[in-house]
Design an enzyme around this catalytic site. Sequence first.
Site, PDB file in Angstrom:
ATOM      1  N   GLN A 238      -4.017  -1.366   9.840  1.00 29.94           N
ATOM      2  CA  GLN A 238      -4.538  -2.579   9.384  1.00 29.94           C
ATOM      3  C   GLN A 238      -4.998  -3.768  10.442  1.00 29.94           C
ATOM      4  O   GLN A 238      -4.510  -4.084  11.523  1.00 29.94           O
ATOM      5  CB  GLN A 238      -3.003  -2.780   8.721  1.00 29.94           C
TER       6      GLN A 238
ATOM      7  N   LYS B  22       0.827  -1.443  -0.384  1.00 31.40           N
ATOM      8  CA  LYS B  22       0.334  -0.111   0.342  1.00 31.40           C
ATOM      9  C   LYS B  22       0.645   1.358  -0.282  1.00 31.40           C
ATOM     10  O   LYS B  22       0.211   2.069  -0.260  1.00 31.40           O
ATOM     11  CB  LYS B  22      -0.814   0.182   0.922  1.00 31.40           C
TER      12      LYS B  22
ATOM     13  N   ASP C 180     -10.819   3.176   4.882  1.00 29.87           N
ATOM     14  CA  ASP C 180     -11.101   1.772   4.296  1.00 29.87           C
ATOM     15  C   ASP C 180     -12.594   2.065   3.877  1.00 29.87           C
ATOM     16  O   ASP C 180     -13.301   0.344   4.315  1.00 29.87           O
ATOM     17  CB  ASP C 180     -10.503   1.236   5.802  1.00 29.87           C
TER      18      ASP C 180
END
Length: 289
Positions: A91, A47, A114
């Site tokens: 994460q 990422k 997200d």
Amino acid sequence: MLLNGKQLAQKIRSELKNIVTKKNLNPGLGIILVGERVDSATYVRMKKRACDEVGIRNIDVMLPETITQDELISKVDELNDNVLVDGILIQLPLPKHIDEREVLNRVLPEKDVDGFNAINIGSLALNDNPKLTPCTPTGVIRLLKEYDIDLEGKDAVMVGRSNIVGMPLALMLKNENATVTLCHSRTKDLSMYTKQADIIISACGKVNLITADMVKEGVIIVDIGINSVPDATRKRGYRLVGDVDFENVKEKASFITPVPGGVGPMTIAMLLKHTIDSNLSLVNTNSPS
Ligand code: NDP
């Protein structure tokens, strides 16, 4: 026909890079990584590399496995308060002693690139102008649209109901006016549903879960699963496969995603897009009217 996510993701990334350059943007993504899981570290590295490519700054927050709930929450607050941070990525998975839901809900909805905050999931469920939606499902819908696949009225079977993939993708399919069946590990007879389906999307992490005898001719297949299987012919000793028996199912499918090169690259492209979208809307919110 292959649904080529890799190619589309590359196109999206270069469009995003152009937007950043032309509008002279300075987007920033805060990335929280807790602990030392090798897979999580690999995903974060990928990422970050993608962010560098399009001109998004990374603000890294690497934290020890032993961090407490309160300490982690205060790190999220720091990123929430930092005007140079447009998006926040946490994460997953977090260590077992951490209440993941509380942490995800702490991220400001407007920085929740997200799309896991309950407020953003709520907007998605209500189809109330959802803005930041989970990246993998968003990438799947974008990929289907790229190939002019109209979901309206289609019988769609979503296999897998996780909060980050299956559940939000089922909501998106519903919002696109598909007729949605959501299957999971307690579904009594999976093939009874898949055999009827115009489109099957699998997000389970089970090799060969969907086989050719379970699908009808002309079906559209999206394989989100990522599984590593031993392969002595590869230097690293394994290869990645999805949930679908690709070689046999592709003979019956009208469209199918490969693994790798299907959904995976789209997930990262959507993360980049959301970060830039957030930058644009936060800059507009903060600028004097
Ligand atoms: P989870 O483990 O959280 O969820 C898996 C889901 O699959 C659950 O809902 C589970 O049911 C269901 N399931 C498991 N076994 C079966 C079965 N035999 N029949 C029907 N349903 C079953 O995983 P995630 O949603 O996080 O990820 C799913 C897969 O997608 C993984 O392989 C992951 O690596 C991959 N992934 C890929 C991404 C990409 O960008 N390509 C991004 C994110 C994930 P139940 O709820 O009953 O337990």
